[in-house]
Design an enzyme around this catalytic site. Structure first.
Site, mmCIF file in Angstrom:
data_model
loop_
_atom_site.group_PDB
_atom_site.id
_atom_site.type_symbol
_atom_site.label_atom_id
_atom_site.label_comp_id
_atom_site.label_asym_id
_atom_site.label_seq_id
_atom_site.Cartn_x
_atom_site.Cartn_y
_atom_site.Cartn_z
ATOM 1 N N GLU A 43 0.872 -1.168 0.000
ATOM 2 C CA GLU A 43 0.000 0.000 0.000
ATOM 3 C C GLU A 43 0.914 1.223 0.000
ATOM 4 O O GLU A 43 1.779 1.335 0.876
ATOM 5 C CB GLU A 43 -0.874 -0.013 1.258
ATOM 6 C CG GLU A 43 -1.887 1.105 1.233
ATOM 7 C CD GLU A 43 -2.826 1.101 2.437
ATOM 8 O OE1 GLU A 43 -2.818 0.137 3.214
ATOM 9 O OE2 GLU A 43 -3.558 2.098 2.574
ATOM 10 N N ARG A 267 4.782 -12.755 9.865
ATOM 11 C CA ARG A 267 5.435 -11.465 9.671
ATOM 12 C C ARG A 267 6.831 -11.518 10.269
ATOM 13 O O ARG A 267 7.068 -12.214 11.244
ATOM 14 C CB ARG A 267 4.700 -10.373 10.455
ATOM 15 C CG ARG A 267 3.400 -9.958 9.935
ATOM 16 C CD ARG A 267 2.798 -8.918 10.873
ATOM 17 N NE ARG A 267 3.250 -7.581 10.535
ATOM 18 C CZ ARG A 267 2.735 -6.868 9.549
ATOM 19 N NH1 ARG A 267 1.766 -7.351 8.805
ATOM 20 N NH2 ARG A 267 3.184 -5.660 9.295
ATOM 21 N N LYS A 277 4.161 0.891 9.524
ATOM 22 C CA LYS A 277 4.357 2.130 8.772
ATOM 23 C C LYS A 277 3.747 3.326 9.484
ATOM 24 O O LYS A 277 4.291 4.421 9.444
ATOM 25 C CB LYS A 277 3.732 2.001 7.377
ATOM 26 C CG LYS A 277 4.625 1.273 6.394
ATOM 27 C CD LYS A 277 4.006 1.262 5.014
ATOM 28 C CE LYS A 277 2.968 0.185 4.917
ATOM 29 N NZ LYS A 277 2.439 -0.008 3.567
#
Ligand code: ATP
Ligand code: MG
Length: 569
Positions: A43, A267, A277
């Site tokens: 994204e 992850r 982020k």
């Protein structure tokens, strides 16, 4: 499986097959796919971090290994937080890591397709427009142990739904007044299957589609369909999307699309830093760091600026493998991988960070001797450089001790040490100022002890780095410590910002370096190839982006000490 290619990366070759490779081997053996196509779907709402590097190496690595390919798809369905600055940085980072995508694609390019998919669901009686408020929707949702109940709008006819949905698109309704929901099962044990939202109204400017749309698809409605449109065979994501898989499959089945399949792996979490982020953006905005590419940041751009190599990051990702359970990886493994690569490629240079003057009293006045020293003992092709020596030098202040303990292997009155690539010297006395600080160390040198032709028979306690006072250049050096004081700041109580390490940066504004660094900088400016350094006895260093030939600035990539290798012996 005749079409499979062998990997070029030796570290992957020695690793056993991971579970994703087992799945792919199976799919190919059973003829489900002839070749594979993966995607990396960032994204564009921030810079990539080392966690993304893990995802990149998995997705691109599998594409390469199986002779397939990987798309770079920007998952840009959320207009508010996204920006082209991020798109550009993401592309730069993926390429820098050493990967090339097959196609550069944007979920927003599929807005029209996705709209048509929504219309199809509506016509098939599988989606409806809901006018309820978000509170009303939440109240009817139920809990994991208690089924939800139907919205009063669930029985709208396909015609009515289509009319309303088209008017949503036309901009007739304000934000939040209506949503489009998939009509699935309000009593499903999977909360995501309880009539999930697939479109919301947002009168917002999008960085690519501008003001063309005022309705935007949700992640769940966009992601799988984008995979299917591109014929992605294996859609690899992280574990938190596990519960989304059922919905992913439902859309593909009901819309009769290409059967992309989703697989989840753990992850990457790294100690002493954070991976979100949103939080990294907060560090930038609140000026705890000097930007997304601050060398202390776990971002790809930060690691690059700090002097990490793509190879060391790839090797790190290969070593941690593909896990099915979340864990916290020790940052010292990343540092170990950096050292391993840098040791092979770094040019050795001498830089004195905290200088004290040393005078050789028996050095012939005015004599300048050129000494040869290897650029890199690990790589003979890098040759040698000459270093000027005229008997007056700087050494590190902490390489001298007046009252030294027995095991002190550096310089003290009466002791002998070797000056790297030069002579053995013996300390005779020191000069001090009024406050008792040593301002000059006075030594004699032994003419028959020159490096490479030493016949002196003198035993030197240690070897010191040094620079000639007359020839040295002034440079700035920046050393870094961990950005956070605690191992897992994301898990600590309270605000993660409370755990920022206030001493993560140490600046040496006036370090003295051998002049070869100027030649290196000029060469780098001409060739575009910035060298990695080992400043001897100090660590690995790399020119900062702010470095100019007038003022060289260096970032510490990693120190020389290797805790990880020791721990794992
Ligand atoms: P963040 O929480 O840092 O914002 P994200 O998951 O929202 O991360 P995306 O841009 O959506 O960021 O991520 C792109 C891809 O990278 C996704 O497939 C995501 O699963 C993967 N990814 C993100 N963070 C990690 C991580 N720490 N380890 C492995 N893969 C990751
Ligand atoms: Mg995401």
């Amino acid at each position: 499986m005749s079409g499979t290619k062998k990997t070029e990366n030796p570290s992957e070759e020695r690793a056993p097959r991971n579970f994703l490779e087992e799945i792919i081997d199976n799919d190919l053996a059973e003829g489900r796919h002839k070749t594979i196509l993966t995607r990396f779907p960032p994204e564009p709402n921030g810079y990539l971090h080392i966690g993304h590097a893990k995802s990149i190496t998995v997705n691109f690595g599998l594409g390469q290994k199986y002779g397939g390919a990987t798309n770079l798809r920007f998952d840009d369905t959320n207009p508010i937080t996204e920006d082209t600055e991020y798109v550009d940085s993401i592309k730069q980072d993926v390429q820098w890591l050493g990967y090339q995508w097959k196609e550069e694609l944007y979920a927003s390019d599929y807005f029209e397709n996705l709209f048509e998919f929504a219309i199809k669901l509506i016509r098939d009686g599988l989606a409806y427009v809901d006018d309820s408020t978000s509170e009303e929707i939440a109240a009817l949702k139920g809990t994991p142990t208690r089924p939800g109940s139907d919205s009063p709008f669930r029985t709208r006819t396909p015609d009515e739904n289509e009319d309303l949905f088209r008017r949503m698109r036309a901009g007739e309704f304000p934000d939040g007044s209506r949503i489009l929901r998939a009509k699935i099962d309000m009593s499903s044990p999977n909360m995501l299957m309880r009539d999930p939202v697939i479109y919301r109204i947002k009168h917002a400017h999008h960085h690519r589609t501008g003001d063309q749309w005022c309705i935007y698809p949700t992640y769940d409605f966009a992601h799988g369909q984008s995979d299917a449109i591109e014929n992605i065979t294996h859609s690899i994501c992280t574990l938190e999307f596990m519960s989304h898989r059922e919905l992913y499959n439902w859309f593909i089945e009901k819309l009769e699309l290409f059967p992309s399949r989703q697989y989840e792996f753990a992850r990457l979490n790294l100690s002493y830093t954070i991976m979100s982020k949103r939080k990294l953006l907060q560090l930038v905005n609140e000026k705890h760091v000097d930007g997304w590419d601050d060398p202390r940041m776990p971002t790809i751009s930060g690691l690059r600026r700090r002097g990490y190599t793509p190879k060391s990051i790839q090797e790190f990702c290969a070593r941690i493998g593909v896990a099915k359970r979340d864990n916290l990886i020790d940052v010292s493994l990343l540092e170990f991988c950096a050292r391993e690569d840098l040791n092979k490629i770094a040019l050795r240079r001498m830089v004195v960070f905290d200088p004290v003057k040393l005078v050789i009293t028996n050095w012939p006045k005015g004599k300048v001797e050129m000494l040869e020293s290897e650029n890199n003992p690990e790589d003979a092709t890098t040759g040698e450089r000459s270093i000027a020596f005229n008997g007056t030098i700087y050494i590190e202040r902490d390489d001298f001790m007046e009252d030294a303990p027995k095991k002190y292997f550096r310089l003290s009155p009466g002791a002998s040490v070797r000056l790297k690539s030069a002579y053995i010297i013996t300390c005779e006395d020191v000069v001090k100022d009024d406050s008792g600080t040593v301002t000059e160390i006075r030594c004699v040198y032994h003419p028959d002890s020159r490096s490479g032709s030493d016949t002196s028979g003198i035993k030197a306690k240690g070897t010191l780095h040094w620079v000639s006072t007359e020839h040295a250049i002034e440079v700035e050096v920046r050393d870094y410590d961990r950005l956070f004081r605690v191992e897992n700041p994301a898990e600590e109580e309270g605000d993660f910002l409370d755990y920022v390490n206030p001493d993560s940066l140490t600046v040496f504004p006036k370090a003295y370096a051998e002049p070869a660094l100027i030649d290196d900088a000029n060469e780098a400016a001409a060739s575009g190839k910035i060298p990695h350094y080992q400043f001897m006895r100090k660590g690995y260093y790399y020119a900062d982006t702010s470095s100019t030939s007038d003022k060289l600035v260096f970032n510490q990539t990693v120190g020389l000490r290797d805790t990880w290798a020791k721990m794992n012996k």
